[in-house]
Enzyme design. Structure first.
Site: not given
Lengths: 222, 203
Positions: B104, B107-109
Site C-alpha cells: 500500500c 498508507c498501510s492497507c
C-alpha cells in the site's frame, strides 16, 4: 493531496531492513497497543470515516509524517480529528483533563467491551449501488488523469498521466475523495494493469507489472 | 534529523497516549475494558496463522482453492475469518511463472482478518517507495531470488480491496498433512516477499 504519504517510486529511504518474522512482536512498545486501541475505539463512535482518518494523517506536515513512526502518525491523526469534530477541545487535549463530559448521544455510541469482537467481525463494507453503468470494460486502454487535488485522493502520483489496461471491475465502491469530505457516494472501481516501462521509463525491467485500483473519475479513455 | 523542533513538537508518544487515554475515558468516550479487548484481539487472535490455514487448505483441497480464487471473501469467511480490513478480499496466486507482491504505497492497507496487523517494514517508507519501482531489489533484501523470466506483479492496495498472496505449494505437498503445510506458510510468503522454503534435506 501531493504529500509525503504518497511514497510510490520515491528514492532515498534506504534499506527495508526487515525484522525476522519469527521474532518480531506485534507491538514494539506498550503505548503502541493503546494507540491502536484508541484509534479503533474512537473510530467506532461513528464521527468520521476511514478516508477522513487517512486524510487527517496525510495532512500533517510532511516532515512530521516521515519522521514519526506509524502509530505516532495514527495518534496525530486521531488528535486532529477529535478536535476538528468537536469531541474534545484544544485545551482539553493539551492539558489531558476533561472540562466537560461528552454529550449523552455520543456516550451512547461508545463501543462496549462485549461488542468488540462482533464489531470487528462485521467490518464495514464499501460496496455501493450505482445508477450509472460502468464507463470502462475489461481490456479497455485507459489513462490515469493528471490531477492534483489539494484534498484526499487515492490516485497515487506515480500513476498520473500513465496508460494501462482495465484488468477488473469491482463494482461501485465508496469514492474516497468525496468520502474524506464527508460525502458517501458510490463510484465504479477498477483494477488497472500498468507495465513498469510505462510507469518508470524504458530502463525499467520487463516482466514487471503494477496493478492499481482506480475509481472511474480518475480515469479517461486512452 | 534534529531533535530540536518548533514548539508544537509532539511530546513523547508514551505520554501523549497516556494523556489521550485518560482524557477520553474521563469524557466518557472510551471504555478502558474495550481498549484491552481490542489489544487482545489483535495480539492473540487475529494474525497470520489465520492466513496460513487458508493457504494450507487451498493447497490440499482443489475445490476450496477454486472457491478461494473465485469468491475469496466468502471462502475465507467459511473458515471463520472476516471483517475489518478484509471486507473485500482478492487472492492472487503465485505460479512457476508469476510472482505476486502486495503493498500500500499511500498508507498501510493490509488484510487484517488473515494476516493480523502489518509488520513495521510493511508500513515503512523504504518498502512502500521501492517495491512498485524496483521489486527485485526488495525481494533480495528478503533473501528471495526469482528467475529472470518470472513475471512480477505488484498490487498497490489503493482501494478497500485487500490483496492476499496464495504462495506456490512446496514440491511434496501431497505427502504432507494439513498441519505440516500450515507450519510452512510464513506471513511474508502471503505478502509475497518470500517463497515457501523447501525442507533443507531436499535438493
Amino acid at each position: 493531496m501531493n504529500s509525503a504519504h504518497d511514497l510510490g517510486g520515491r528514492h532515498g529511504f534506504g534499506p527495508i531492513a526487515p525484522e525476522a518474522e519469527n521474532s518480531e512482536p506485534v507491538f514494539h512498545e506498550d503505548w503502541e497497543r493503546k494507540a491502536l486501541a484508541l484509534v479503533l475505539a474512537a473510530g467506532s463512535l461513528g464521527q468520521w470515516n476511514l478516508d477522513e482518518s487517512r486524510y487527517s494523517r496525510e495532512s500533517q506536515h510532511p516532515v512530521d509524517y516521515l519522521r514519526q513512526s506509524y502509530y505516532e502518525n495514527w495518534l496525530s491523526g486521531l488528535e486532529k480529528l477529535l478536535v476538528e469534530k468537536g469531541l474534545v477541545t484544544e485545551e482539553e487535549l493539551s492539558s489531558g483533563r476533561a472540562f466537560s463530559k461528552a454529550e449523552e448521544e455520543l456516550q451512547k455510541r461508545v463501543l462496549q467491551p462485549e461488542k468488540v469482537y462482533s464489531t470487528i467481525e462485521k467490518g464495514g463494507s464499501t460496496q455501493m449501488e450505482s445508477d450509472e453503468p460502468p464507463e470502462f470494460n475489461i481490456g479497455d486502454r485507459v489513462r490515469a488523469k493528471n490531477r492534483h487535488p489539494l484534498t484526499h485522493t487515492r490516485e497515487p502520483g506515480y500513476s498520473r498521466g500513465r496508460e494501462g489496461i482495465i484488468e477488473a471491475h469491482y463494482g461501485a465502491h465508496v469514492m474516497p475523495d468525496q468520502n474524506a469530505l464527508g460525502n458517501r457516494i458510490g463510484e465504479h472501481l477498477y483494477c488497472v494493469r500498468f507495465d513498469a516501462g510505462e510507469l518508470w521509463g524504458k530502463d525499467a525491467p520487463s516482466k514487471h507489472l503494477v496493478f492499481i485500483d482506480l475509481w472511474e473519475s480518475y480515469l479517461e479513455h486512452a | 534529523m534534529s531533535t530540536h523542533h518548533h514548539s508544537t513538537v509532539p511530546s513523547d508518544p508514551e505520554l501523549r497516549v497516556k494523556a489521550l487515554e485518560s482524557l477520553l475515558v474521563e469524557k466518557g468516550l472510551v471504555d478502558p475494558k474495550t481498549l484491552d479487548e481490542l489489544v487482545d484481539l489483535y495480539e492473540t487472535k487475529i494474525g497470520p496463522r489465520n492466513g496460513a490455514k487458508v493457504v494450507a487448505k487451498a493447497w490440499k483441497d482443489p475445490e476450496f482453492k477454486k472457491y478461494l480464487l473465485e469468491k475469496p471473501t466468502d471462502a475465507i469467511a467459511s473458515l471463520g475469518y472476516r471483517g475489518r480490513q478484509g471486507e473485500h478480499m482478492r487472492v492472487v496466486e503465485n505460479t512457476a511463472d508469476i510472482h505476486n507482491i502486495v503493498v500500500c504505497t499511500l498508507c498501510s492497507c493490509y488484510p487484517w482478518p488473515v494476516l493480523g496487523l502489518p509488520p513495521v517494514w510493511y508500513k515503512s517508507a523504504p518498502y512502500r517507495s521501492r517495491v512498485v519501482s524496483d521489486p527485485r531489489s526488495v525481494l533480495e533484501e528478503f533473501g528471495t531470488q526469482l528467475a529472470e523470466d518470472v513475471e512480477i506483479r505488484v498490487w498497490d492496495s489503493t482501494s478497500e480491496m485487500r490483496y492476499f498472496v496464495l504462495p506456490e505449494a512446496p514440491t511434496d505437498f501431497q505427502n504432507k498433512s494439513l498441519d505440516e503445510l500450515e507450519s510452512m506458510v510464513t506471513r511474508n510468503s502471503m505478502i509475497g516477499v518470500e517463497k515457501i522454503k523447501e525442507p533443507e534435506n531436499r535438493s
